[in-house]
Design a protein around this motif. Structure first.
Motif, PDB file in Angstrom:
ATOM      1  N   ILE A 101       0.971  -1.240  -0.047  1.00  0.00           N
ATOM      2  CA  ILE A 101      -0.087   0.068  -0.018  1.00  0.00           C
ATOM      3  C   ILE A 101       0.788   1.466   0.112  1.00  0.00           C
ATOM      4  CG2 ILE A 101      -1.815   1.243   1.171  1.00  0.00           C
ATOM      5  CD1 ILE A 101      -2.950  -1.256   2.297  1.00  0.00           C
ATOM      6  N   LYS A 102       1.996   1.177   0.789  1.00  0.00           N
ATOM      7  CA  LYS A 102       2.747   2.354   1.238  1.00  0.00           C
ATOM      8  C   LYS A 102       3.565   2.535  -0.399  1.00  0.00           C
ATOM      9  CE  LYS A 102       3.243   2.750   5.912  1.00  0.00           C
ATOM     10  NZ  LYS A 102       4.527   2.742   6.823  1.00  0.00           N
ATOM     11  N   LEU A 103       4.015   1.173  -0.815  1.00  0.00           N
ATOM     12  CA  LEU A 103       4.878   1.433  -2.201  1.00  0.00           C
ATOM     13  C   LEU A 103       3.909   1.911  -3.359  1.00  0.00           C
ATOM     14  CD1 LEU A 103       7.520   0.702  -3.640  1.00  0.00           C
ATOM     15  CD2 LEU A 103       6.474  -1.710  -3.957  1.00  0.00           C
ATOM     16  N   SER A 104       2.765   1.486  -3.546  1.00  0.00           N
ATOM     17  CA  SER A 104       1.863   1.937  -4.600  1.00  0.00           C
ATOM     18  C   SER A 104       1.721   3.607  -4.379  1.00  0.00           C
ATOM     19  CB  SER A 104       0.490   1.362  -4.532  1.00  0.00           C
ATOM     20  OG  SER A 104      -0.161   1.404  -3.390  1.00  0.00           O
ATOM     21  N   ALA A 105       1.541   3.961  -3.137  1.00  0.00           N
ATOM     22  CA  ALA A 105       1.184   5.385  -2.855  1.00  0.00           C
ATOM     23  C   ALA A 105       2.705   6.148  -3.167  1.00  0.00           C
ATOM     24  CB  ALA A 105       1.158   5.477  -1.199  1.00  0.00           C
ATOM     25  N   ALA A 106       3.827   5.524  -2.983  1.00  0.00           N
ATOM     26  CA  ALA A 106       5.042   6.153  -3.170  1.00  0.00           C
ATOM     27  C   ALA A 106       5.360   6.316  -4.713  1.00  0.00           C
ATOM     28  CB  ALA A 106       6.214   5.422  -2.475  1.00  0.00           C
ATOM     29  N   ILE A 107       4.901   5.308  -5.568  1.00  0.00           N
ATOM     30  CA  ILE A 107       5.196   5.083  -6.891  1.00  0.00           C
ATOM     31  C   ILE A 107       4.218   6.497  -7.430  1.00  0.00           C
ATOM     32  CG2 ILE A 107       4.667   4.120  -9.124  1.00  0.00           C
ATOM     33  CD1 ILE A 107       5.906   1.512  -7.522  1.00  0.00           C
ATOM     34  N   ASN A 108       2.904   6.408  -6.947  1.00  0.00           N
ATOM     35  CA  ASN A 108       2.005   7.306  -7.286  1.00  0.00           C
ATOM     36  C   ASN A 108       2.530   8.846  -7.097  1.00  0.00           C
ATOM     37  OD1 ASN A 108      -0.625   8.477  -8.218  1.00  0.00           O
ATOM     38  ND2 ASN A 108      -0.932   8.928  -5.943  1.00  0.00           N
ATOM     39  N   ASN A 109       3.151   9.038  -6.164  1.00  0.00           N
ATOM     40  CA  ASN A 109       3.635  10.293  -5.864  1.00  0.00           C
ATOM     41  C   ASN A 109       4.832  10.764  -6.950  1.00  0.00           C
ATOM     42  OD1 ASN A 109       2.180  10.570  -3.307  1.00  0.00           O
ATOM     43  ND2 ASN A 109       4.106   9.999  -2.035  1.00  0.00           N
ATOM     44  N   ARG A 110       5.016  10.027  -7.597  1.00  0.00           N
ATOM     45  CA  ARG A 110       6.044  10.241  -8.777  1.00  0.00           C
ATOM     46  C   ARG A 110       5.251  10.672  -9.938  1.00  0.00           C
ATOM     47  NH1 ARG A 110      10.107  12.014  -5.950  1.00  0.00           N
ATOM     48  NH2 ARG A 110      11.120  12.243  -8.102  1.00  0.00           N
ATOM     49  N   HIS A 111       3.996  10.808  -9.866  1.00  0.00           N
ATOM     50  CA  HIS A 111       3.154  10.944 -11.288  1.00  0.00           C
ATOM     51  C   HIS A 111       3.747  12.281 -12.136  1.00  0.00           C
ATOM     52  CE1 HIS A 111       1.166  14.633  -9.656  1.00  0.00           C
ATOM     53  NE2 HIS A 111       1.140  14.330  -8.467  1.00  0.00           N
ATOM     54  N   ALA A 112       4.256  13.251 -11.662  1.00  0.00           N
ATOM     55  CA  ALA A 112       4.897  14.364 -12.080  1.00  0.00           C
ATOM     56  C   ALA A 112       5.860  13.835 -13.240  1.00  0.00           C
ATOM     57  CB  ALA A 112       5.287  15.494 -11.459  1.00  0.00           C
ATOM     58  N   ASP A 113       6.902  12.758 -12.819  1.00  0.00           N
ATOM     59  CA  ASP A 113       7.808  12.280 -13.494  1.00  0.00           C
ATOM     60  C   ASP A 113       7.266  11.653 -14.844  1.00  0.00           C
ATOM     61  OD1 ASP A 113       9.502  13.193 -11.501  1.00  0.00           O
ATOM     62  OD2 ASP A 113       9.566  11.380 -10.437  1.00  0.00           O
ATOM     63  N   PHE A 114       6.233  10.953 -14.572  1.00  0.00           N
ATOM     64  CA  PHE A 114       5.565  10.269 -15.470  1.00  0.00           C
ATOM     65  C   PHE A 114       4.773  11.048 -16.742  1.00  0.00           C
ATOM     66  CE2 PHE A 114       6.236   6.851 -12.518  1.00  0.00           C
ATOM     67  CZ  PHE A 114       6.655   5.649 -13.216  1.00  0.00           C
ATOM     68  N   GLU A 115       4.186  12.146 -16.098  1.00  0.00           N
ATOM     69  CA  GLU A 115       3.418  12.921 -16.837  1.00  0.00           C
ATOM     70  C   GLU A 115       4.411  13.714 -17.834  1.00  0.00           C
ATOM     71  OE1 GLU A 115       1.210  14.881 -13.978  1.00  0.00           O
ATOM     72  OE2 GLU A 115      -0.357  13.115 -13.769  1.00  0.00           O
ATOM     73  N   ARG A 116       5.592  14.138 -17.593  1.00  0.00           N
ATOM     74  CA  ARG A 116       6.509  15.073 -18.309  1.00  0.00           C
ATOM     75  C   ARG A 116       7.306  13.993 -19.055  1.00  0.00           C
ATOM     76  NH1 ARG A 116      11.356  16.788 -15.399  1.00  0.00           N
ATOM     77  NH2 ARG A 116      11.249  15.887 -13.084  1.00  0.00           N
ATOM     78  N   GLU A 117       7.364  12.734 -18.700  1.00  0.00           N
ATOM     79  CA  GLU A 117       8.159  11.893 -19.558  1.00  0.00           C
ATOM     80  C   GLU A 117       9.629  12.067 -19.183  1.00  0.00           C
ATOM     81  OE1 GLU A 117       7.320  11.808 -23.561  1.00  0.00           O
ATOM     82  OE2 GLU A 117       5.379  10.792 -23.189  1.00  0.00           O
ATOM     83  N   ILE A 152       5.242  -0.263 -14.385  1.00  0.00           N
ATOM     84  CA  ILE A 152       4.429   0.836 -14.411  1.00  0.00           C
ATOM     85  C   ILE A 152       4.675   2.062 -15.438  1.00  0.00           C
ATOM     86  CG2 ILE A 152       3.233   2.620 -12.757  1.00  0.00           C
ATOM     87  CD1 ILE A 152       2.978  -0.425 -11.732  1.00  0.00           C
ATOM     88  N   ASP A 153       3.997   2.392 -16.094  1.00  0.00           N
ATOM     89  CA  ASP A 153       4.143   3.481 -16.795  1.00  0.00           C
ATOM     90  C   ASP A 153       3.092   4.704 -16.928  1.00  0.00           C
ATOM     91  OD1 ASP A 153       1.929   2.656 -18.529  1.00  0.00           O
ATOM     92  OD2 ASP A 153       2.921   1.611 -19.947  1.00  0.00           O
ATOM     93  N   LYS A 154       3.292   5.433 -17.839  1.00  0.00           N
ATOM     94  CA  LYS A 154       2.355   6.513 -17.727  1.00  0.00           C
ATOM     95  C   LYS A 154       0.590   6.320 -17.790  1.00  0.00           C
ATOM     96  CE  LYS A 154       1.716  11.163 -20.337  1.00  0.00           C
ATOM     97  NZ  LYS A 154       2.207  11.985 -21.488  1.00  0.00           N
ATOM     98  N   SER A 155       0.551   5.169 -18.484  1.00  0.00           N
ATOM     99  CA  SER A 155      -0.929   4.798 -18.588  1.00  0.00           C
ATOM    100  C   SER A 155      -1.589   4.512 -17.276  1.00  0.00           C
ATOM    101  CB  SER A 155      -1.035   3.565 -19.451  1.00  0.00           C
ATOM    102  OG  SER A 155      -0.246   2.416 -18.705  1.00  0.00           O
ATOM    103  N   TYR A 156      -0.756   4.404 -16.244  1.00  0.00           N
ATOM    104  CA  TYR A 156      -1.334   3.975 -14.862  1.00  0.00           C
ATOM    105  C   TYR A 156      -2.083   5.392 -14.349  1.00  0.00           C
ATOM    106  CZ  TYR A 156       0.208  -0.686 -14.388  1.00  0.00           C
ATOM    107  OH  TYR A 156       0.395  -2.151 -14.771  1.00  0.00           O
ATOM    108  N   PHE A 157      -1.648   6.623 -14.673  1.00  0.00           N
ATOM    109  CA  PHE A 157      -1.822   7.830 -13.818  1.00  0.00           C
ATOM    110  C   PHE A 157      -3.151   8.548 -14.429  1.00  0.00           C
ATOM    111  CE2 PHE A 157       2.405   6.595 -13.209  1.00  0.00           C
ATOM    112  CZ  PHE A 157       2.462   6.886 -11.756  1.00  0.00           C
ATOM    113  N   SER A 158      -4.061   8.901 -13.422  1.00  0.00           N
ATOM    114  CA  SER A 158      -5.228   9.709 -13.671  1.00  0.00           C
ATOM    115  C   SER A 158      -5.463  10.549 -12.934  1.00  0.00           C
ATOM    116  CB  SER A 158      -6.363   8.427 -13.647  1.00  0.00           C
ATOM    117  OG  SER A 158      -6.651   8.225 -12.550  1.00  0.00           O
TER     118      SER A 158
END
Length: 450
Positions: free
Chosen positions: A388-404, A420-426
């Motif tokens: 749960i914490k790991l998924s949250a920690a990866i989600n916190n990097r959403h900006a890195d994925f969004e700007r590629e 995990i890639d950009k397609s996961y983030f909403s």
């Protein structure tokens, strides 16, 4: 580029001598010089067909390029082996006596002249078109909500074939069964094409399902769906594994994962690996062959961990290739350890979800586009319970994925890997974390609860 394809005469002469001198030229062996020459021609065709951003043809699926390139390798292997086999039939005369090299060369010159002459030119030009069509098909599917139909654009050839004229200007939905049976490119050197449109569909050509003028052998598949340059219906390919020259009797269990697909065959891959040298300064892994290359100057202190994590990724993603790079320290920063499908990547052995942010930041500082989070480096029996914490920690990097800045993150745990890639983030962080957590569940094992 009709007429532009040429195989050096020295390569041809070397090939003839190797085949003549080989004890078993029709066995599990591919003459390396000719194989590399033919493979290079077809890989150039793939690169030409896929193009680059300036031509508007960039694959949406980053694995498509690797799939088509590997398909070119497999096709080249069967093509060269077929040429060897046809030549080997003429090694002895009607009385069973070995012909002289000079006499045999005269007899087989027409074979090589056609195989690496007009036939290879046709295969090259068709491969360019099919690679282009593979990328275009991805684009059609991505835009189907806006442009739901496809139109068959008439051929640009000076003398177009009459068999395709009946299909010209047909407009049908992208998922209509017609496109599974007939498409531009299912003829050698076909110059018809498709375009996406929102125009109203026409009636399907009458009797199209009868396949009266169906695809030619080797061109019956949609390369955008299969990732294959040419289908296994091509005459170069065997009709079954049992009839294949590369099949090793008594090893049928090794073919289970191949599922009848030549590009997955371990016996063929073994012959291909022997026929193509490693890039300068690299050694092929004994198990994964060309999919895992290890620099002769790799960091020995971390090589075992880098190999372990790389193998977990390769097992999970069959279209992936990894290089373990040479060990260099510049300006106090260690260079990235991996190239994954040509992109810089680094392995970060994190002890807990708290190490995700630092792992991403350090990977980006090294110029990486891919980060590998290695949970097996510091095994913790409770590590997976922190998903749960790991998924949250990866989600916190959403900006890195969004700007590629980072395009992919591999997580390695229990010798397995997910991506995990950009397609996961909403826009919904809760939904994103749930998707990531569900993916992490795929590498869960009983020992994670021990």
């Amino acid at each position: 580029m009709q007429g532009a394809v040429r195989i050096d005469t020295k390569v041809i002469e070397h090939h003839l001598r190797r085949v003549y001198e080989a004890k078993n030229p029709t066995g599990r062996w591919i003459e390396s010089g000719m194989y590399q020459a033919v493979r290079d021609v077809l890989e150039e065709a793939v690169n030409m067909g896929m193009g680059d951003g300036s031509q508007g043809r960039v694959p949406l699926d980053t694995g498509l390029s690797a799939s088509l390139a590997h398909s070119a390798e497999v096709f080249s292997a069967f093509k060269v082996h077929r040429m060897q086999r046809d030549m080997a039939r003429l090694l002895v005369d009607d009385q069973g006596n070995l012909r002289s090299f000079r006499e045999w060369r005269e007899l087989v010159t027409p074979i090589s002249a056609h195989q690496v002459g007009p036939w290879l030119e046709t295969e090259y030009s068709t491969a360019v078109l099919r690679a282009q069509q593979a990328v275009e098909w991805q684009q059609f599917e991505a835009e189907a909500d806006v442009l739901p139909n496809l139109r068959w654009v008439p051929s640009t050839a000076v003398h177009p074939g009459a068999d395709h004229q009946v299909f010209w200007n047909t407009i049908l939905p992208i998922h209509h069964p017609f496109w599974d049976q007939h498409r531009p490119g299912d003829r050698w050197n076909c110059h018809c094409s498709l375009e996406a449109t929102d125009e109203h569909p026409t009636a399907p050509p009458k009797g199209f399902e009868l396949r009266g003028n169906g695809p030619q052998p080797g061109l019956n598949e949609n390369p955008g769906k299969t990732g294959r340059l040419f289908a296994q219906s091509h005459p170069y390919f065997p009709q079954s594994c049992a009839q294949c020259a590369f099949y090793e009797p008594g090893q049928a269990t090794q073919l289970k994962n191949a599922q009848g697909k030549c590009e997955n065959c371990p016996f063929l891959q073994k012959c291909i690996d022997k026929a193509q040298p490693s890039p300068k300064g690299y050694t092929k892994d004994k198990e994964y062959g060309g999919r895992l290359l290890i620099s002769n100057c790799a960091d020995k202190s971390e090589l075992e961990d880098n190999m372990r994590a790389a193998r977990a990724i390769l097992d999970a993603f069959p279209d992936t290739e990894i290089k373990i790079r040479q060990h260099v320290i510049e300006h106090g920063i260690k260079n990235p350890e991996y190239e994954i499908n040509g992109l810089l990547a680094d392995r970060k052995g994190i002890k807990s979800p708290n190490g995700v942010a630092d792992g991403f930041n350090r990977a980006m500082d090294q110029g990486c586009k891919i980060v590998v989070l290695d949970l097996d480096k510091h095994p913790d029996k409770n590590a997976y319970l922190k998903s749960i914490k790991l998924s949250a920690a990866i989600n916190n990097r959403h900006a890195d994925f969004e700007r590629e800045a980072i395009i992919r993150c591999y997580v390695v745990f229990n010798g397995r890997s997910v991506m995990i890639d950009k397609s996961y983030f909403s826009n919904d962080p809760t939904e994103t974390k749930q998707k990531i957590r569900e993916t992490l569940e795929k590498i869960k094992s009983d020992r994670s609860h021990s």
